[in-house]
Design an enzyme around this catalytic site. Sequence first.
Site, mmCIF file in Angstrom:
data_model
loop_
_atom_site.group_PDB
_atom_site.id
_atom_site.type_symbol
_atom_site.label_atom_id
_atom_site.label_comp_id
_atom_site.label_asym_id
_atom_site.label_seq_id
_atom_site.Cartn_x
_atom_site.Cartn_y
_atom_site.Cartn_z
ATOM 1 N N GLU A 47 -35.109 21.466 -46.407
ATOM 2 C CA GLU A 47 -35.663 22.819 -46.300
ATOM 3 C C GLU A 47 -36.893 22.828 -45.397
ATOM 4 O OE1 GLU A 47 -35.025 25.145 -50.382
ATOM 5 O OE2 GLU A 47 -36.107 23.258 -50.662
ATOM 6 N N LYS A 93 -33.317 33.164 -51.630
ATOM 7 C CA LYS A 93 -32.880 32.058 -50.779
ATOM 8 C C LYS A 93 -31.353 32.009 -50.865
ATOM 9 C CE LYS A 93 -35.175 28.084 -51.113
ATOM 10 N NZ LYS A 93 -35.947 26.943 -51.668
#
Length: 119
Positions: free
Chosen positions: A22, A99
């Site tokens: 990420e 997300k």
Amino acid sequence: METKIRLKNIQLYGWHGVADKEKKMGQQFEIDIEAVAILDSAIQHDDIKQTIDYSMLYEKVVNVFSGNKYNLIESLANKIANRMIEDFNLKSCKVIVRKPDAPINGILDTVEVEVKCYA
């Protein structure tokens, strides 16, 4: 009278999260804002100078989102909500951060957190 101004599904690309992937590769985020203010005078007088400019709300979200990297989307949502309250004299602000590509070993649409802060 309370007035709610909502910006839905702001889409931004960022490097927030805990996992190395990420932080290195980044990912898409979606953000919803619900700003609560007292805008009686603006409404009664139909005066744009006394209300909150939607584009300024959007710009503030982008600035906070891009200003730092956060491990927790909860922290990001909280920072956005508090900054909105401070900068726009709001009664409260609810922020949802999603997300869609969260690193979860499973099938789901999205992960989201919701934070609501008060003046």
